[in-house]
Design an enzyme around this catalytic site. Structure first.
Site, mmCIF file in Angstrom:
data_model
loop_
_atom_site.group_PDB
_atom_site.id
_atom_site.type_symbol
_atom_site.label_atom_id
_atom_site.label_comp_id
_atom_site.label_asym_id
_atom_site.label_seq_id
_atom_site.Cartn_x
_atom_site.Cartn_y
_atom_site.Cartn_z
ATOM 1 N N SER A 136 46.632 50.461 -104.697
ATOM 2 C CA SER A 136 47.928 51.749 -105.496
ATOM 3 C C SER A 136 47.444 52.611 -104.307
ATOM 4 O O SER A 136 45.997 53.178 -103.907
ATOM 5 C CB SER A 136 47.409 51.278 -106.925
ATOM 6 O OG SER A 136 48.234 53.259 -107.408
ATOM 7 N N TYR A 149 43.119 53.028 -113.652
ATOM 8 C CA TYR A 149 43.219 52.325 -113.096
ATOM 9 C C TYR A 149 42.723 53.317 -112.066
ATOM 10 O O TYR A 149 43.190 52.311 -111.039
ATOM 11 C CB TYR A 149 45.275 52.859 -113.509
ATOM 12 C CG TYR A 149 46.242 52.167 -112.985
ATOM 13 C CD1 TYR A 149 46.195 50.859 -113.008
ATOM 14 C CD2 TYR A 149 46.484 52.937 -111.452
ATOM 15 C CE1 TYR A 149 47.785 50.129 -111.854
ATOM 16 C CE2 TYR A 149 47.412 52.123 -110.549
ATOM 17 C CZ TYR A 149 47.882 50.663 -110.862
ATOM 18 O OH TYR A 149 48.920 50.185 -109.954
HETATM 19 N N1 LIG Z 1 54.975 49.654 -109.769
HETATM 20 C C1 LIG Z 1 54.376 50.211 -109.035
HETATM 21 O O1 LIG Z 1 55.352 51.410 -108.856
HETATM 22 C C2 LIG Z 1 53.015 50.004 -108.033
HETATM 23 C C3 LIG Z 1 52.547 51.067 -107.662
HETATM 24 C C4 LIG Z 1 51.373 50.594 -107.035
HETATM 25 C C5 LIG Z 1 50.019 50.028 -107.104
HETATM 26 N N2 LIG Z 1 51.036 49.175 -107.911
HETATM 27 C C6 LIG Z 1 50.784 47.622 -108.305
HETATM 28 O O2 LIG Z 1 51.623 46.022 -107.815
HETATM 29 C C7 LIG Z 1 51.670 45.472 -108.514
HETATM 30 C C8 LIG Z 1 52.403 44.865 -108.946
HETATM 31 O O3 LIG Z 1 52.607 45.997 -110.044
HETATM 32 P P1 LIG Z 1 54.255 45.644 -111.098
HETATM 33 O O4 LIG Z 1 54.479 46.575 -110.967
HETATM 34 O O5 LIG Z 1 54.848 44.733 -110.415
HETATM 35 O O6 LIG Z 1 54.201 45.562 -112.676
HETATM 36 P P2 LIG Z 1 54.548 44.258 -112.820
HETATM 37 O O7 LIG Z 1 54.027 44.772 -114.871
HETATM 38 O O8 LIG Z 1 56.198 43.974 -112.403
HETATM 39 O O9 LIG Z 1 53.794 42.629 -112.655
HETATM 40 C C9 LIG Z 1 52.999 41.943 -113.449
HETATM 41 C C10 LIG Z 1 52.081 41.353 -113.374
HETATM 42 O O10 LIG Z 1 50.815 40.616 -113.662
HETATM 43 C C11 LIG Z 1 51.719 39.969 -114.504
HETATM 44 N N3 LIG Z 1 49.532 40.124 -115.028
HETATM 45 C C12 LIG Z 1 49.213 41.251 -115.588
HETATM 46 N N4 LIG Z 1 48.427 40.771 -115.873
HETATM 47 C C13 LIG Z 1 47.105 39.481 -116.333
HETATM 48 C C14 LIG Z 1 45.699 38.641 -115.903
HETATM 49 N N5 LIG Z 1 44.986 39.456 -116.765
HETATM 50 N N6 LIG Z 1 46.427 37.796 -115.475
HETATM 51 C C15 LIG Z 1 47.608 36.950 -114.278
HETATM 52 N N7 LIG Z 1 48.045 37.476 -115.004
HETATM 53 C C16 LIG Z 1 48.396 39.174 -115.061
HETATM 54 C C17 LIG Z 1 51.534 40.397 -115.501
HETATM 55 O O11 LIG Z 1 52.077 38.876 -116.229
HETATM 56 C C18 LIG Z 1 53.330 40.180 -114.293
HETATM 57 O O12 LIG Z 1 53.795 39.209 -113.873
HETATM 58 C C19 LIG Z 1 49.613 45.344 -109.151
HETATM 59 O O13 LIG Z 1 48.683 44.680 -109.357
HETATM 60 C C20 LIG Z 1 50.290 47.343 -109.529
HETATM 61 O O14 LIG Z 1 49.065 47.641 -109.910
HETATM 62 C C21 LIG Z 1 52.581 49.008 -108.827
#
Ligand SMILES: NC(=O)c1ccc[n+]([C@@H]2O[C@H](COP(=O)([O-])OP(=O)(O)OC[C@H]3O[C@@H](n4cnc5c(N)ncnc54)[C@H](O)[C@@H]3O)[C@@H](O)[C@H]2O)c1
Length: 259
Positions: A136, A149
């Site tokens: 991130s 985080y």
């Molecule tokens: N959306 C953003 O702005 C953003 C920015 C930077 C990084 N990220 C990272 O990208 C990744 C995806 O995020 P997103 O925004 O698509 O979120 P999201 O909540 O849509 O998806 C996250 C997924 O991870 C699964 N998950 C959560 N805890 C889990 C566990 N203990 N075991 C297995 N699966 C688990 C959830 O069920 C979900 O399907 C994450 O690592 C997040 O930190 C997101």
């Protein structure tokens, strides 16, 4: 071993992960969608059509389920070439107020969970395989109220580099580090007045990223044979600016509700 190329996408049932799953299917991979939310994983696989795609329940905070997921990759009718780790959660709270249990939970999923995925995938990927994690912007940019985080993602960026050193030349290990992308993870914060505006003010390119832009970068890294130990920033230039004070907007919004 011959047959199809397989990708395992952990946390692949939602948001960025689900878009990565679709992009990998378009690129010809058979995909294992592994997620804590098995109903959502099954629903996504049902939309993917033929091609040997499957859904598996996994909790990255539970080592036994991670070990089982990757041990079963030896039974896939093809080559296990790519592991992507998208599982992530967040928690908001000032350092002086955040319960340590919440801090630990975020670190358990975002950092220790990623460690387990890299460890167990690293044991079972074919030679020439690759692991890509979702770090991130917060790995390099501090944010008020996001100690858990940001610390976990900073750790994940360093873990990516250490694992890349250890697993070379057999396996490449990289990460992408997105800035703001609209997904279920960010929808709560983006619903708070002022949050999205402050994000966009701090993105030189003037808009959030899309899940498709993140998936493109993951696919690029999956095929980039001379890149390992890289944490690729994808944030419209936001790393050149400052991180929004999301916590302050939550506080203002809560105060307005009690007036
Ligand atoms: N959306 C953003 O702005 C953003 C920015 C930077 C990084 N990220 C990272 O990208 C990744 C995806 O995020 P997103 O925004 O698509 O979120 P999201 O909540 O849509 O998806 C996250 C997924 O991870 C699964 N998950 C959560 N805890 C889990 C566990 N203990 N075991 C297995 N699966 C688990 C959830 O069920 C979900 O399907 C994450 O690592 C997040 O930190 C997101």
């Amino acid at each position: 071993m011959s047959g199809k190329a397989y990708a395992v996408v952990v946390g692949g049932a939602s948001g960025i992960g689900a878009t990565i799953v679709r992009a990998m299917v378009e690129r010809g991979y058979a995909v294992v969608v592994a997620d804590r939310n098995i109903d959502a994983a099954n629903a996504l696989v049902a939309q993917l059509g033929d091609g040997g795609h499957t859904a598996v329940e996994v909790d990255v905070a539970d080592e036994a389920t991670v070990a089982k997921l990757f041990e079963s990759s030896t039974e896939l009718p093809g080559r296990f070439e790519v592991a992507v780790n998208c599982a992530g959660i967040t928690a908001l709270g000032l350092v002086t107020e955040l319960p340590v249990a919440k801090f630990r939970r975020v670190v358990d999923v975002c950092l220790a969970g990623a460690f387990l995925v890299i460890q167990h995938a690293g044991r079972h990927l074919v030679d020439g395989g690759t692991v890509i994690s979702l770090s991130s912007l917060n790995a390099r940019q501090p944010a008020v109220g996001m100690s858990a985080y940001a610390s976990a993602k900073a750790g994940l960026s360093m873990l990516t580099q250490v694992a890349a050193l250890e697993l070379a030349p057999r396996i490449r290990v990289n990460a992408v580090a997105p800035g703001l992308v609209r997904t279920p993870l960010t929808s709560g914060a983006l619903g708070v007045p002022g949050v999205e505006d402050e994000y966009v003010e701090n993105i030189p390119m003037g808009r959030p990223g899309t899940p498709e832009e993140i998936a493109d970068a993951v696919l690029y890294l999956a095929g980039a044979q001379w890149i390992t130990g890289e944490v690729l920033d994808l944030n419209g230039g936001a790393h050149l600016m400052r991180y929004p004070n999301v916590h302050a907007h939550f506080e203002q919004s809560a105060a307005a509700r009690t007036r």
